[in-house]
Enzyme design. Structure first.
Site, PDB file in Angstrom:
ATOM      1  N   ASP A 109      45.017  41.739  37.276  1.00 49.12           N
ATOM      2  CA  ASP A 109      43.943  42.691  37.555  1.00 49.12           C
ATOM      3  C   ASP A 109      43.297  42.341  38.902  1.00 49.12           C
ATOM      4  OD1 ASP A 109      41.450  44.105  37.586  1.00 49.12           O
ATOM      5  OD2 ASP A 109      41.508  44.227  35.393  1.00 49.12           O
TER       6      ASP A 109
ATOM      7  N   SER B 142      36.589  48.406  31.314  1.00 49.35           N
ATOM      8  CA  SER B 142      35.921  48.103  32.569  1.00 49.35           C
ATOM      9  C   SER B 142      34.417  48.374  32.463  1.00 49.35           C
ATOM     10  CB  SER B 142      36.583  48.892  33.708  1.00 49.35           C
ATOM     11  OG  SER B 142      36.163  48.436  34.959  1.00 49.35           O
TER      12      SER B 142
ATOM     13  N   HIS C 126      44.724  46.521  36.055  1.00 51.16           N
ATOM     14  CA  HIS C 126      43.505  47.167  35.561  1.00 51.16           C
ATOM     15  C   HIS C 126      43.749  48.607  35.104  1.00 51.16           C
ATOM     16  CE1 HIS C 126      39.144  46.927  35.187  1.00 51.16           C
ATOM     17  NE2 HIS C 126      39.010  48.096  35.758  1.00 51.16           N
TER      18      HIS C 126
END
Length: 279
Positions: free
Chosen positions: A223, A147, A256
Site C-alpha cells: 500500500d 481507508s 490500497h
C-alpha cells in the site's frame, strides 16, 4: 426515499436511493443490498463506509460483496462519503478535502458546518430512514470500511459499542490527527484546537477510555499510503495498551485498491455474520 435503480443479484436486490438529508442540507444518495432472506423478515445490517474520492457507487461496482451478503443473509448499506451539490462548499482541486472527503465527522467551522455533518448522517439520519422503509433488523448492526471509511467505522464503533455488534476495516487511517493527508482537513472542519479532533481519532478515543469487544483489520504491505497515512502499528499499540483484541493481518503484496478490498471482502462479511447472528 426515491428509488433510482434496482437490479437482482444472487437472489436479492441491489438498490440505489436518493433522499433529502436534513443533516447534510442537500440530497444524498446511498446504496443498499437486500438479500433474498429479507423477503421473509428483517435481516441484520452491515454498514460499509468508503474512502477518499469515493461515492456509494465504488463499493457497488468493485466491492464484490453481494455473494457473501446473500450467503449470510445480511443487508449491506453503502452511504456516500460527503455532501454534494452546487451550494455545498468544496475545493475541487483537493482530493483530501470537501466533496468525497467528509471524514465521517460533524464539522464545526464555517462554511462547512452546515453541510459536512457525516457523523450525524451515518449515525442517526440514515439509520432512522432505512429502519422505517426497509426490512432490516436494527438490533443487529455491524460496521466496516476502507481507508477514510475504515477510520470512520472504527471511531463510530468505539463511541457507540451498544449500536454496533462488530467492526472491521480495510487499510484504515489509524491516527488521522497526525497523518499528513488528514490533518489539514481536520483543521478546516474542526478548527485549530486539536482537543476537538480526539473524537474522530481511533487511537485518541482508545486512550480516552472508549472500547470495542474486538477488531478485525486487513492491510496490504504494498500500500503506497502505508508509511505516511495509514500506520496500522499505531492502532495496534493502542489496542494492546487497552486490552482490545485486534486481529491485524498484513497482506503481502496487496495495495490500497479495490483489488485488495474485494479479495478479503467475503472473509470480513463472514466474520461479521458470526457476530450479528449470535443471540
Amino acid at each position: 426515499m426515491e428509488l433510482l435503480s434496482s437490479s437482482k443479484a444472487f437472489g436479492g436486490q441491489q438498490r440505489v436511493y436518493r433522499h433529502d438529508s436534513s443533516a447534510c442540507a442537500c440530497p444524498m444518495n446511498f446504496a443498499v443490498y437486500l438479500p433474498h432472506q429479507s423477503e421473509d423478515g428483517p435481516v441484520p445490517v452491515l454498514w460499509y463506509l468508503s474512502g477518499l474520492t469515493c461515492t456509494h457507487q465504488n463499493a457497488v461496482d468493485k466491492g464484490e460483496y453481494r455473494a457473501a451478503a446473500a450467503a449470510n443473509g445480511i443487508a449491506i448499506i453503502c452511504p456516500d462519503t460527503s455532501p454534494r451539490g452546487e451550494a455545498v462548499p468544496d475545493e475541487p482541486e483537493n482530493w483530501q478535502f470537501g466533496s468525497g472527503a467528509g471524514f465521517y465527522l460533524d464539522a464545526t467551522q464555517q462554511p462547512y458546518a452546515k453541510n459536512y455533518r457525516m457523523e450525524s448522517y451515518v449515525l442517526h439520519e440514515l439509520p432512522e430512514l432505512v429502519a422505517k422503509e426497509l426490512p432490516l433488523d436494527m438490533s443487529r448492526q455491524g460496521i466496516f470500511g476502507h481507508s477514510m471509511g475504515g477510520h470512520g467505522a472504527i471511531t463510530l464503533a468505539l463511541k457507540h459499542p451498544e449500536r454496533y455488534r462488530s467492526v472491521s476495516a480495510f487499510a484504515p487511517i489509524a491516527q488521522p490527527s497526525t497523518a499528513g493527508w488528514s490533518r489539514p482537513a481536520f483543521e478546516k472542519y474542526l478548527g485549530p484546537d486539536e482537543a476537538s479532533w480526539r473524537p474522530y481519532d481511533s487511537t485518541a478515543l482508545i486512550a480516552d477510555g472508549h472500547r470495542v469487544k474486538e477488531l478485525l483489520v486487513d492491510q496490504g504491505t504494498a500500500d503506497g499510503f502505508l508509511q505516511e497515512g495509514l500506520r496500522p502499528w499505531l492502532l495496534e499499540v493502542a489496542c494492546v495498551s487497552a486490552g482490545i483484541p485486534l486481529e491485524l493481518t498484513m497482506r503481502e503484496g496487496y495495495d490500497h485498491s479495490y483489488n485488495f478490498v474485494s479479495t478479503f471482502m467475503a472473509q470480513h462479511i463472514a466474520w461479521h455474520a458470526e457476530r450479528l447472528k449470535a443471540a
